[in-house]
Design a protein around this motif. Sequence first.
Motif: not given
Length: 402
Positions: A280-308
């Motif tokens: 119950e304590l810990y979870s992971k969250y994923y974006a409904g669309d990664i493009g929306l994420r980048h539209g808000l935060l910008g694209y960052k190569d360092r995030d590649i593992n989480g994006l995949l």
Amino acid sequence: MEIKRSSYINTIFPYFDTPVIKVLTGMRRVGKSTLILQLIRLLQDKGTDSDAILYINKELLEWDFITSYMELYKFVKGFFLDKHYAKRYVFIDEIQEISGWEKAIASLFSESFADITITGSNAHLLASDLATLLSGRYIEFKVYPLTFKEFCAFHQRSDNTVKEQFSLFLRYGGLPGIHAFELSDSAVFTYLHGIYSTIVLKDVIQRNDIKDPALLDHVIKYVFDNCGNITSVKRISDYLKAQKLTASVDKVLNYIHYLEKAFLVYETQRYDIKGLRFLELYSKYYAGDIGLRHGLLGYKDRDINGLLENIVYLELLQRGYSVHIGKFDTMEVDFIAEKQNEKHYFQVCYLLPNEEVINREFRPLERIQDSYPKYILSLDEFQAIERNGIKTINLIDFLLAV
């Protein structure tokens, strides 16, 4: 050129002329309206008269006069008053914009007045009211952003390699509307930021009467920035408090729940494989669309593992799997995907460059003592490893496999 999303059409259409309400749910702009229009054209191609079909799209101003269930009921009945068709078809887009809509739908359905298909951009659409009124008489079809395979069909460029197509997909995501533009940061991110703002305003702030939109914005940015990382609501609350923001655990929990209802965010629970229980304590969250994420935060190569991970997570949902993250002692398994009698385990990583990384990715799967298939997905092109029944698969090949 309009591309048919055949997997949805082929799944939904057989339910026409059967005693069930078709309910299409999904985030705004994932293509529900286009699917409705394609279904209508298919009905017409099979001989249905256009006058036997009523299509109400609540995103258009021309339908603003229908605001309540009684107005909806009276309009539908009046529309067909002098049209004596043996079969009538009613399609209502973004039905959550009509107050008490479920009462009108329940009555029309009980009268066997028409074959009914509705769409909504809120996961609460199928909550208590409709479930109680129509238990067992509706079927939900969850509509997601484009998969990579669908993205390639939408973005047909003969001079692009598959790797180049995947780079675009990784950067711009899977909302169909981006293909009306040149796929460039200036065009696509501006469009995506506009969609993000609409979803947040209409489906989160207004629908839930949020009084502190600035705090909501910080919550969204934190969740988007930590896609694929194990976290907790308390950790998010503590982070916000460190930024001098008032953010109780309960308030953060509510905000995340609202984001989930709008399909902007997905929470994935952890499952203790050894202890056979959910944690119950810990979870992971994923974006409904990664493009929306980048539209808000910008694209960052360092995030590649989480994006995949995000891409694979949405792909598995689209394929009909229930998805959880796994824990075996202190080791993590990225995904446990289950559907009926199927179960698959997945590790997702960018590359397997050396023995240390290979061992790190294989070790959790090797500890699981069952016979279900286990895979490691990476962007390695020429390295195929099989060890103790665990296989490595090129991630792009996996996405294109169905």
